[in-house]
Design a protein around this motif. Structure first.
Motif, PDB file in Angstrom:
ATOM      1  N   CYS A 144       0.859  -1.186   0.000  1.00  0.00           N
ATOM      2  CA  CYS A 144       0.000   0.000   0.000  1.00  0.00           C
ATOM      3  C   CYS A 144       0.901   1.244   0.000  1.00  0.00           C
ATOM      4  CB  CYS A 144      -0.902  -0.025   1.231  1.00  0.00           C
ATOM      5  SG  CYS A 144      -0.016   0.312   2.756  1.00  0.00           S
ATOM      6  N   PRO A 145       0.318   2.433  -0.239  1.00  0.00           N
ATOM      7  CA  PRO A 145       1.159   3.644  -0.306  1.00  0.00           C
ATOM      8  C   PRO A 145       2.006   3.846   0.952  1.00  0.00           C
ATOM      9  CG  PRO A 145      -1.044   4.116  -1.144  1.00  0.00           C
ATOM     10  CD  PRO A 145      -1.086   2.700  -0.600  1.00  0.00           C
ATOM     11  N   ASP A 146       1.459   3.533   2.125  1.00  0.00           N
ATOM     12  CA  ASP A 146       2.235   3.730   3.360  1.00  0.00           C
ATOM     13  C   ASP A 146       3.447   2.804   3.424  1.00  0.00           C
ATOM     14  OD1 ASP A 146       0.488   5.638   4.190  1.00  0.00           O
ATOM     15  OD2 ASP A 146      -0.642   4.333   5.561  1.00  0.00           O
ATOM     16  N   CYS A 147       3.316   1.639   2.810  1.00  0.00           N
ATOM     17  CA  CYS A 147       4.383   0.634   2.893  1.00  0.00           C
ATOM     18  C   CYS A 147       5.276   0.623   1.651  1.00  0.00           C
ATOM     19  CB  CYS A 147       3.785  -0.761   3.072  1.00  0.00           C
ATOM     20  SG  CYS A 147       2.911  -0.973   4.629  1.00  0.00           S
ATOM     21  N   ALA A 148       4.936   1.476   0.678  1.00  0.00           N
ATOM     22  CA  ALA A 148       5.706   1.470  -0.572  1.00  0.00           C
ATOM     23  C   ALA A 148       7.190   1.656  -0.274  1.00  0.00           C
ATOM     24  CB  ALA A 148       5.198   2.584  -1.485  1.00  0.00           C
ATOM     25  N   HIS A 149       8.003   0.901  -0.960  1.00  0.00           N
ATOM     26  CA  HIS A 149       9.459   0.952  -0.796  1.00  0.00           C
ATOM     27  C   HIS A 149       9.874   0.764   0.655  1.00  0.00           C
ATOM     28  CE1 HIS A 149       9.387   2.288  -4.907  1.00  0.00           C
ATOM     29  NE2 HIS A 149       8.645   3.324  -4.584  1.00  0.00           N
ATOM     30  N   ASN A 150       9.078   0.006   1.408  1.00  0.00           N
ATOM     31  CA  ASN A 150       9.382  -0.268   2.822  1.00  0.00           C
ATOM     32  C   ASN A 150       9.525   1.012   3.643  1.00  0.00           C
ATOM     33  OD1 ASN A 150       9.195  -2.994   2.716  1.00  0.00           O
ATOM     34  ND2 ASN A 150      11.361  -3.419   3.114  1.00  0.00           N
ATOM     35  N   ALA A 151       8.811   2.071   3.248  1.00  0.00           N
ATOM     36  CA  ALA A 151       8.888   3.330   3.991  1.00  0.00           C
ATOM     37  C   ALA A 151       8.472   3.115   5.447  1.00  0.00           C
ATOM     38  CB  ALA A 151       7.998   4.375   3.329  1.00  0.00           C
ATOM     39  N   CYS A 152       7.631   2.106   5.679  1.00  0.00           N
ATOM     40  CA  CYS A 152       7.140   1.803   7.039  1.00  0.00           C
ATOM     41  C   CYS A 152       8.205   1.070   7.856  1.00  0.00           C
ATOM     42  CB  CYS A 152       5.917   0.910   6.914  1.00  0.00           C
ATOM     43  SG  CYS A 152       6.309  -0.590   5.996  1.00  0.00           S
ATOM     44  N   GLY A 153       9.275   0.627   7.208  1.00  0.00           N
ATOM     45  CA  GLY A 153      10.316  -0.124   7.902  1.00  0.00           C
ATOM     46  C   GLY A 153      10.182  -1.622   7.727  1.00  0.00           C
ATOM     47  N   GLY A 154       9.024  -2.065   7.294  1.00  0.00           N
ATOM     48  CA  GLY A 154       8.821  -3.504   7.088  1.00  0.00           C
ATOM     49  C   GLY A 154       8.227  -4.177   8.312  1.00  0.00           C
ATOM     50  N   ARG A 155       7.804  -5.400   8.138  1.00  0.00           N
ATOM     51  CA  ARG A 155       7.191  -6.147   9.239  1.00  0.00           C
ATOM     52  C   ARG A 155       8.259  -6.560  10.258  1.00  0.00           C
ATOM     53  NH1 ARG A 155       1.529  -6.033   8.442  1.00  0.00           N
ATOM     54  NH2 ARG A 155       0.999  -6.546   6.295  1.00  0.00           N
ATOM     55  N   PRO A 156       7.841  -6.777  11.494  1.00  0.00           N
ATOM     56  CA  PRO A 156       8.820  -7.056  12.558  1.00  0.00           C
ATOM     57  C   PRO A 156       9.679  -8.299  12.314  1.00  0.00           C
ATOM     58  CG  PRO A 156       6.664  -6.552  13.491  1.00  0.00           C
ATOM     59  CD  PRO A 156       6.478  -6.659  12.004  1.00  0.00           C
ATOM     60  N   ALA A 164      -4.446 -15.653  11.332  1.00  0.00           N
ATOM     61  CA  ALA A 164      -5.498 -15.005  12.134  1.00  0.00           C
ATOM     62  C   ALA A 164      -6.742 -14.796  11.280  1.00  0.00           C
ATOM     63  CB  ALA A 164      -4.982 -13.673  12.667  1.00  0.00           C
ATOM     64  N   PRO A 165      -7.848 -15.463  11.620  1.00  0.00           N
ATOM     65  CA  PRO A 165      -9.047 -15.339  10.779  1.00  0.00           C
ATOM     66  C   PRO A 165      -9.576 -13.909  10.706  1.00  0.00           C
ATOM     67  CG  PRO A 165      -9.475 -16.691  12.747  1.00  0.00           C
ATOM     68  CD  PRO A 165      -8.018 -16.406  12.726  1.00  0.00           C
ATOM     69  N   ASP A 166      -9.429 -13.143  11.798  1.00  0.00           N
ATOM     70  CA  ASP A 166      -9.926 -11.766  11.781  1.00  0.00           C
ATOM     71  C   ASP A 166      -9.196 -10.931  10.737  1.00  0.00           C
ATOM     72  OD1 ASP A 166     -11.568 -12.519  13.779  1.00  0.00           O
ATOM     73  OD2 ASP A 166     -10.546 -11.408  15.388  1.00  0.00           O
ATOM     74  N   THR A 167      -7.898 -11.171  10.603  1.00  0.00           N
ATOM     75  CA  THR A 167      -7.132 -10.443   9.586  1.00  0.00           C
ATOM     76  C   THR A 167      -7.533 -10.915   8.193  1.00  0.00           C
ATOM     77  OG1 THR A 167      -5.283 -10.271  11.121  1.00  0.00           O
ATOM     78  CG2 THR A 167      -4.796  -9.880   8.792  1.00  0.00           C
ATOM     79  N   LEU A 168      -7.630 -12.225   8.040  1.00  0.00           N
ATOM     80  CA  LEU A 168      -7.930 -12.779   6.712  1.00  0.00           C
ATOM     81  C   LEU A 168      -9.277 -12.299   6.185  1.00  0.00           C
ATOM     82  CD1 LEU A 168      -6.674 -16.446   7.324  1.00  0.00           C
ATOM     83  CD2 LEU A 168      -5.574 -14.703   5.917  1.00  0.00           C
ATOM     84  N   THR A 169     -10.225 -12.054   7.097  1.00  0.00           N
ATOM     85  CA  THR A 169     -11.567 -11.648   6.670  1.00  0.00           C
ATOM     86  C   THR A 169     -11.793 -10.147   6.841  1.00  0.00           C
ATOM     87  OG1 THR A 169     -12.417 -12.147   8.882  1.00  0.00           O
ATOM     88  CG2 THR A 169     -12.582 -13.892   7.236  1.00  0.00           C
ATOM     89  N   SER A 170     -10.738  -9.414   7.178  1.00  0.00           N
ATOM     90  CA  SER A 170     -10.887  -7.971   7.373  1.00  0.00           C
ATOM     91  C   SER A 170     -11.254  -7.318   6.046  1.00  0.00           C
ATOM     92  CB  SER A 170      -9.578  -7.385   7.901  1.00  0.00           C
ATOM     93  OG  SER A 170      -8.581  -7.488   6.903  1.00  0.00           O
ATOM     94  N   PRO A 171     -11.860  -6.112   6.097  1.00  0.00           N
ATOM     95  CA  PRO A 171     -12.274  -5.467   4.844  1.00  0.00           C
ATOM     96  C   PRO A 171     -11.131  -5.301   3.845  1.00  0.00           C
ATOM     97  CG  PRO A 171     -13.192  -4.316   6.737  1.00  0.00           C
ATOM     98  CD  PRO A 171     -12.263  -5.360   7.283  1.00  0.00           C
ATOM     99  N   VAL A 172      -9.952  -4.889   4.337  1.00  0.00           N
ATOM    100  CA  VAL A 172      -8.867  -4.599   3.395  1.00  0.00           C
ATOM    101  C   VAL A 172      -8.316  -5.896   2.773  1.00  0.00           C
ATOM    102  CG1 VAL A 172      -7.136  -4.461   5.225  1.00  0.00           C
ATOM    103  CG2 VAL A 172      -6.730  -3.304   3.046  1.00  0.00           C
ATOM    104  N   TRP A 173      -8.262  -6.986   3.556  1.00  0.00           N
ATOM    105  CA  TRP A 173      -7.843  -8.271   2.974  1.00  0.00           C
ATOM    106  C   TRP A 173      -8.938  -8.819   2.060  1.00  0.00           C
ATOM    107  CZ3 TRP A 173      -3.760 -12.125   4.270  1.00  0.00           C
ATOM    108  CH2 TRP A 173      -2.672 -11.537   4.925  1.00  0.00           C
ATOM    109  N   SER A 174     -10.192  -8.593   2.407  1.00  0.00           N
ATOM    110  CA  SER A 174     -11.289  -9.114   1.581  1.00  0.00           C
ATOM    111  C   SER A 174     -11.213  -8.593   0.157  1.00  0.00           C
ATOM    112  CB  SER A 174     -12.628  -8.728   2.203  1.00  0.00           C
ATOM    113  OG  SER A 174     -12.786  -9.370   3.450  1.00  0.00           O
TER     114      SER A 174
END
Ligand SMILES: [Zn+2]
Ligand SMILES: [Zn+2]
Ligand SMILES: [Zn+2]
Length: 304
Positions: free
Chosen positions: A46-58, A81-91
């Motif tokens: 996503c735009p926030d994570c483009a080019h790892n600007a967010c630093g990347g996942r832990p 995590a089912p909640d993540t998998l079914t979240s609006p953005v993942w859906s």
């Protein structure tokens, strides 16, 4: 008094995409999954994570503090995590997805990805039988245990385990066996393959084994020469297609012969002869060299 129209009800109860159902079934067994686009690659950041600007996942190689709710960062987004998998953005991603992927090391597995018939033929000769899954043109071989992932460890062979994703193509058939040394030895980094004075940097068409360098070898000169000559003959009988594989197995054989020697046994020179024999019948030198180094490494206890 109002009733929901069929249109509204369809909207509210829209059936989950089949891929999401597959993903949830895997997640229920603890398998971290993620959606792949139609081109079988992860969704872009996503735009926030483009080019790892967010630093990347832990848990990435360079760990950041990204808590992005979208399936950003490729394999690192994989979750059970089912909640993540079914979240609006993942859906949204599931609706556009073409395949389900999983993180092999996340469930303690290594996938040997064999891209074509030649790779499968090689695996059948040199790798222990295990659970296999048919892919578009090849097979996935699953082993218990994890290792660093590596692409193109041989022609048409990738290793997908830590920090990687693999397509989920069903449970496959066969009994899973432990990750063998034959697979662990495949990804030899360039620097490992070329220490000074080793096989890889001492290329010379005239390199030939001499008894004088094998001061720690417990075998007779005749035994060693017969072994290498037999191996070189085998490579000569397998021009082009099979010679690289043959070079690998000859190197395994030679290393095994000397596994009990205190060393040195002059294996560098023997290996050089094997590389030259493979190159002479058309195997590209870097491939021949890697095949031989990998073969020797399978029995690394042998003294060079
Ligand atoms: Zn993101
Ligand atoms: Zn991010
Ligand atoms: Zn020896």
């Amino acid at each position: 008094m109002t009733h929901p129209t069929p249109l509204q009800r369809d909207h509210i109860e829209s059936p989950r995409p089949a891929l999401l159902c597959t993903a949830l079934a895997l997640a229920a067994k603890g398998v971290p999954v993620l959606p792949l686009r139609v081109g079988k690659v992860p969704f872009g950041n996503c735009p926030d994570c483009a080019h790892n600007a967010c630093g990347g996942r832990p848990h990435m190689k360079t760990p950041g503090s990204c808590q992005c709710p979208a399936p950003c960062h490729g394999w690192a987004a994989a979750t059970a995590a089912p909640d993540t998998l079914t979240s609006p953005v993942w859906s949204t991603s599931w609706r556009e997805a073409g395949a389900v992927a999983y993180h092999p090391a996340g469930v303690g597995l290594t996938v040997v990805d064999l891209d074509d018939a030649a790779a499968i033929a090689w695996a059948r000769l040199y790798l222990p039988a295990t659970r296999t899954i048919t892919t578009t043109r090849g097979e996935h071989w699953l082993y218990l245990g994890t290792m660093p992932s590596a692409n193109a460890v041989r022609p048409g062979v990738d290793i997908k385990s830590r920090m990687a994703y693999a397509r989920w193509l069903g449970p496959g058939t066969g009994t899973m066996t432990g990750l063998p040394d034959a697979v662990r030895a495949l990804p030899v980094r360039e620097e490992e393959a070329t220490p000074p004075g080793s096989v890889a940097s001492s290329h010379s068409a005239s390199a030939v084994w001499e008894r004088s360098v094998a001061t720690g070898c417990r075998h007779t000169e005749g035994y060693v020469r017969t072994g290498v000559e037999r191996g070189l003959a085998l490579i000569g009988e397998h021009p082009e297609s099979g010679a690289g594989t043959q070079a690998f197995s000859v190197a395994c054989f030679l290393a095994r012969q000397h596994a009990q020697c205190p060393g040195p046994c002059g294996l560098d020179a023997l290996a050089e002869q094997v590389v030259n024999a493979a190159v002479a019948v058309g195997v590209p030198e870097p491939y021949a060299r890697r095949a031989v180094v990998n073969g020797l490494n399978l029995h690394a206890s042998a003294a060079a």
